[in-house]
Design a protein around this motif. Structure first.
Motif, short mmCIF file in Angstrom:
data_model
loop_
_atom_site.label_atom_id
_atom_site.label_comp_id
_atom_site.label_asym_id
_atom_site.label_seq_id
_atom_site.Cartn_x
_atom_site.Cartn_y
_atom_site.Cartn_z
N GLY A 95 0.77 -1.24 -0.07
CA GLY A 95 -0.08 0.09 -0.03
C GLY A 95 0.84 1.37 0.21
O GLY A 95 0.68 2.19 -0.74
N ALA A 96 1.86 1.22 0.95
CA ALA A 96 2.78 2.39 0.71
C ALA A 96 3.44 2.58 -0.60
O ALA A 96 3.63 3.90 -1.00
CB ALA A 96 3.82 2.33 1.74
N ALA A 97 3.93 1.50 -1.05
CA ALA A 97 4.64 1.71 -2.73
C ALA A 97 3.41 2.25 -3.49
O ALA A 97 3.95 3.25 -4.44
CB ALA A 97 5.10 0.32 -3.11
N TYR A 98 2.30 1.81 -3.62
CA TYR A 98 1.33 2.38 -4.47
C TYR A 98 1.07 3.75 -4.27
O TYR A 98 1.03 4.40 -5.10
CB TYR A 98 0.19 1.64 -4.28
N THR A 99 0.81 4.17 -2.77
CA THR A 99 0.60 5.52 -2.50
C THR A 99 1.91 6.51 -2.84
O THR A 99 1.51 7.79 -3.20
CB THR A 99 0.34 5.59 -1.02
N LEU A 100 2.88 5.92 -2.60
CA LEU A 100 4.19 6.85 -3.13
C LEU A 100 4.34 7.06 -4.56
O LEU A 100 4.64 7.84 -4.89
CB LEU A 100 5.20 6.11 -2.45
N PHE A 101 3.87 6.08 -5.26
CA PHE A 101 3.69 6.02 -6.67
C PHE A 101 2.71 7.20 -7.06
O PHE A 101 3.03 7.91 -7.90
CB PHE A 101 3.65 4.71 -7.47
N GLN A 102 1.75 7.22 -6.55
CA GLN A 102 0.50 7.85 -6.90
C GLN A 102 0.71 9.40 -6.23
O GLN A 102 0.25 10.35 -6.85
CB GLN A 102 -0.87 7.47 -6.23
#
Length: 161
Positions: A60-67
């Protein structure tokens, strides 16, 4: 309909809260350990459900950081960085996929809990707090998911026109 800046700003703030809560949950889990009387150390990774929680927070953190950079650009300019329909679609489906992933780790297996809780309750107290922080991130992501649905349909209308 709210002002044109309200939804992008809300999405950005909620993505930041999501990222902070997921990183906080992960850090709390990684730092969670205890030592038995015989000197044996127990870490979070010794319990399967804690490893699952950490991997969920990391995904979830990787996805949010990407977004996040796309969200910052969208909030500042009210335009998408990628101008075709690709970005609203990606936001919509990505948010719909990540929310259930974040909401999945809900509890501990009974056998693990009963066996180890008698040894050290503060170890499990920290893990319960980390689960609550992860839940907050999941709630923030659910609101982002709803808002990304609104931005996806508000550009084209409800019937694609």
């Amino acid at each position: 309909m709210p002002s044109s800046k309200a939804i992008p700003n809300s999405i950005l703030v909620l993505r930041i809260f999501t990222l902070l809560s997921l990183v906080g949950s992960g850090v709390l889990l990684v730092l969670d350990n205890f030592t038995l009387e015989d000197g044996t150390e127990t870490h979070f990774y010794d319990i399967l459900s804690f490893r699952f929680m950490l991997s969920t927070a990391a995904i979830g953190a990787a996805y949010t950081l990407f977004q996040l950079p796309f969200g910052i650009y969208y909030a500042l300019t009210e335009k998408r960085l990628i101008r075709n329909e690709c970005m609203p679609q990606f936001d919509f489906y990505g948010d719909k996929f990540i929310f259930p992933v974040l909401a999945a780790p809900g509890g501990f297996p009974e056998s693990e809990l009963d066996e180890a809780q008698s040894k050290n309750s503060s170890f499990f107290d920290k893990a319960i707090i980390a689960t609550g922080i992860l839940l907050f991130g999941a709630v923030c992501m659910s609101v982002v998911s709803v808002l990304s649905s609104i931005t996806r349909t508000s550009n084209r209308g409800y019937f694609g026109k």
